[in-house]
Design an enzyme around this catalytic site. Structure first.
Site, PDB file in Angstrom:
ATOM      1  N   HIS A 142       1.586  -2.823   1.350  1.00 47.13           N
ATOM      2  CA  HIS A 142       2.652  -3.212   0.412  1.00 47.13           C
ATOM      3  C   HIS A 142       2.099  -3.115  -1.021  1.00 47.13           C
ATOM      4  O   HIS A 142       0.896  -3.325  -1.234  1.00 47.13           O
ATOM      5  CB  HIS A 142       3.092  -4.650   0.748  1.00 47.13           C
ATOM      6  CG  HIS A 142       4.221  -5.147  -0.091  1.00 47.13           C
ATOM      7  ND1 HIS A 142       4.023  -5.691  -1.344  1.00 47.13           N
ATOM      8  CD2 HIS A 142       5.551  -5.183   0.134  1.00 47.13           C
ATOM      9  CE1 HIS A 142       5.197  -6.018  -1.850  1.00 47.13           C
ATOM     10  NE2 HIS A 142       6.136  -5.729  -0.983  1.00 47.13           N
ATOM     11  N   PRO A 143       2.938  -2.819  -2.015  1.00 49.02           N
ATOM     12  CA  PRO A 143       2.432  -2.614  -3.387  1.00 49.02           C
ATOM     13  C   PRO A 143       1.583  -3.739  -3.975  1.00 49.02           C
ATOM     14  O   PRO A 143       0.741  -3.486  -4.838  1.00 49.02           O
ATOM     15  CB  PRO A 143       3.712  -2.421  -4.202  1.00 49.02           C
ATOM     16  CG  PRO A 143       4.689  -1.873  -3.225  1.00 49.02           C
ATOM     17  CD  PRO A 143       4.369  -2.504  -1.901  1.00 49.02           C
ATOM     18  N   VAL A 144       1.770  -4.985  -3.560  1.00 48.60           N
ATOM     19  CA  VAL A 144       0.927  -6.049  -4.117  1.00 48.60           C
ATOM     20  C   VAL A 144      -0.439  -6.127  -3.446  1.00 48.60           C
ATOM     21  O   VAL A 144      -1.328  -6.806  -3.942  1.00 48.60           O
ATOM     22  CB  VAL A 144       1.577  -7.465  -4.036  1.00 48.60           C
ATOM     23  CG1 VAL A 144       2.822  -7.536  -4.877  1.00 48.60           C
ATOM     24  CG2 VAL A 144       1.815  -7.887  -2.609  1.00 48.60           C
ATOM     25  N   LYS A 145      -0.625  -5.418  -2.336  1.00 46.63           N
ATOM     26  CA  LYS A 145      -1.882  -5.527  -1.591  1.00 46.63           C
ATOM     27  C   LYS A 145      -2.948  -4.613  -2.224  1.00 46.63           C
ATOM     28  O   LYS A 145      -2.734  -4.077  -3.299  1.00 46.63           O
ATOM     29  CB  LYS A 145      -1.633  -5.208  -0.113  1.00 46.63           C
ATOM     30  CG  LYS A 145      -0.518  -6.058   0.520  1.00 46.63           C
ATOM     31  CD  LYS A 145      -0.934  -7.488   0.799  1.00 46.63           C
ATOM     32  CE  LYS A 145       0.225  -8.428   1.102  1.00 46.63           C
ATOM     33  NZ  LYS A 145       0.904  -8.239   2.361  1.00 46.63           N
ATOM     34  N   ILE A 146      -4.073  -4.424  -1.544  1.00 53.43           N
ATOM     35  CA  ILE A 146      -5.219  -3.766  -2.200  1.00 53.43           C
ATOM     36  C   ILE A 146      -4.958  -2.273  -2.461  1.00 53.43           C
ATOM     37  O   ILE A 146      -5.217  -1.778  -3.555  1.00 53.43           O
ATOM     38  CB  ILE A 146      -6.506  -3.948  -1.360  1.00 53.43           C
ATOM     39  CG1 ILE A 146      -6.750  -5.436  -1.063  1.00 53.43           C
ATOM     40  CG2 ILE A 146      -7.702  -3.310  -2.066  1.00 53.43           C
ATOM     41  CD1 ILE A 146      -7.140  -6.298  -2.251  1.00 53.43           C
TER      42      ILE A 146
END
Ligand SMILES: *Cc1c(COP(=O)(O)O)cnc(C)c1O
Length: 394
Positions: A189-193
């Site tokens: 997901h975009p907030v992940k690494i």
């Protein structure tokens, strides 16, 4: 002073990422082409596992992992309350029930002591879980050696939810290499690494589990005559062997993921530097800074502080609201899953208390952290935090 809004997390996309996606759009396959196996091979090499199954989300990977481990109606699955709801919901998708093991008050990860006690009690009552799902909260590795030893002692399978922990290390090895688990799940997901927009993966060293997850990812159908229960009818033939789903990742997404992997180390490096900077800047303020594993490295998906509820301190809720009013996207990871009305009703009122998780919920707050956050942004965040905590502009 007005500034742009600072989110708690966000992706970092460069020209090479855009070129990689554009190449797929101009090519022959938007999905089920060569990018997915290439991404899977890169994941396998990076994490030191023989099998990586790329899917359209970590939620899908958790579901497939439970199905592959045979979780079904009547089974029990345990996870931590301090996680995203997906780590618990995967059990319910399979018709199993879910319960929770309290966190350690220092690490905020599943407490091995609480787990040991809960397992002993469940063993005595004949109601052991089939699967335990520890979550590496914020990217800080769980005590996997202890958790995996407990799992083996009681014949319980382990799925590591490493959605936060891409790039983390534990005892000198990458989190995700399945040394302490049957399957590891990652989120992109975009907030992940690293990101594929939406996407995830399940990693395993077990060929049978990998084959089962790959089958269920795509409708439960095979085109391989050797895998079929009945002879092939001809070159057009495919056979449905199980009730699968469509959890495939597209080539477009996989190409982005493969391109993002170039910068995985740089992303984690920058997150680590920003976390170290937060540690310094917050010194002396009435906040508890994140614990760090002495024999591991966090991937620093999140920088979580606790604002102790003691007389004289500004309350977490006040501080949180004031920072949001300043355009600072502080967040709360997470509302304990067992406190969600949906789960509370299913769990019943006689279920064991989870006091450390609830205390954590009263005090925790995530500060913005992502690779493109600037030192200047960070100074502003800390200045606003200091003002909210003390009522004084530094
Ligand atoms: C983000 C997240 C998930 C779900 O990831 P998706 O890829 O959005 O489905 C699961 N577990 C944890 C701990 C997460 O943070």
């Amino acid at each position: 002073m007005t500034r742009r809004t600072i989110p708690y997390g966000r992706q970092s996309i460069d020209d090479e990422d855009i070129a990689a996606v554009t190449r797929v759009l101009r090519g022959d396959w938007l999905t089920q082409g060569p990018a997915v196996p290439a991404f899977e091979a890169a994941l396998g090499a990076r994490f030191g596992v023989t099998h990586a199954v790329a899917v359209n989300s970590a939620t899908s990977a958790l579901h497939l992992a439970c199905l592959a481990l045979g979780v079904g109606p009547g089974d029990r699955v345990w996870t931590t309350p301090i996680t995203f709801v997906a780590s618990a919901n995967c059990a319910l998708y399979c018709g199993a029930s879910v319960d929770f093991v309290d966190i350690d008050p220092i690490t905020y990860n599943m407490s091995p002591t609480a787990l040991e006690q809960q397992l002993a009690q469940a063993a005595a009552q004949g109601c052991l879980p089939k699967v335990i799902i520890p979550v590496h909260l914020a990217g800080q590795p769980c005590e996997m050696a202890a958790i995996s030893a407990l799992g083996r002692r009681h014949g319980v399978k382990i799925i590591e939810d490493a959605s936060h922990a891409v790039g983390a290390e534990y005892l000198g090895e990458p989190v995700g290499n399945c040394r302490y688990s049957d399957i590891t799940v990652l989120s992109f997901h975009p907030v992940k690494i690293i990101t594929t927009c939406e996407g995830g993966a399940a990693l395993t060293q077990d060929l049978g589990l990998a084959q089962q997850m790959a089958l269920l990812r795509s409708h439960g159908i095979t085109r391989e005559p050797a895998e079929m229960d009945e002879p092939s009818h001809g070159p057009w033939y495919y056979q449905q062997l199980a009730l699968g789903l469509n959890y495939r990742l597209s080539d477009l997404h996989a190409a982005l993921g493969l391109s993002q992997m170039r910068r995985l180390d740089a992303f984690v490096e920058r997150r680590r530097a920003l976390a170290a900077r937060y540690d310094r800047l917050l010194e002396g303020l009435p906040v508890i800074r994140p614990w760090q594993h002495p024999e591991g490295h966090s991937s620093w998906h999140l920088y979580i502080v606790r604002l102790p509820e003691t007389p004289g301190n500004a309350s977490r809720s006040e501080v949180f609201s004031q920072l949001r009013e300043n355009g600072i996207g502080v967040n709360l990871h997470y509302i304990p899953v067992h406190m969600q009305p949906y789960h509370r009703e299913r769990r019943g009122s006689s279920a064991p208390a989870l006091p450390e998780s609830e205390r954590y919920y009263a005090e925790a707050m995530s500060l913005p952290l992502y690779p493109d956050l600037t030192d200047d942004d960070q100074d502003w965040i800390v200045a606003c935090l200091e003002k909210a905590l003390t009522g004084v502009t530094p």
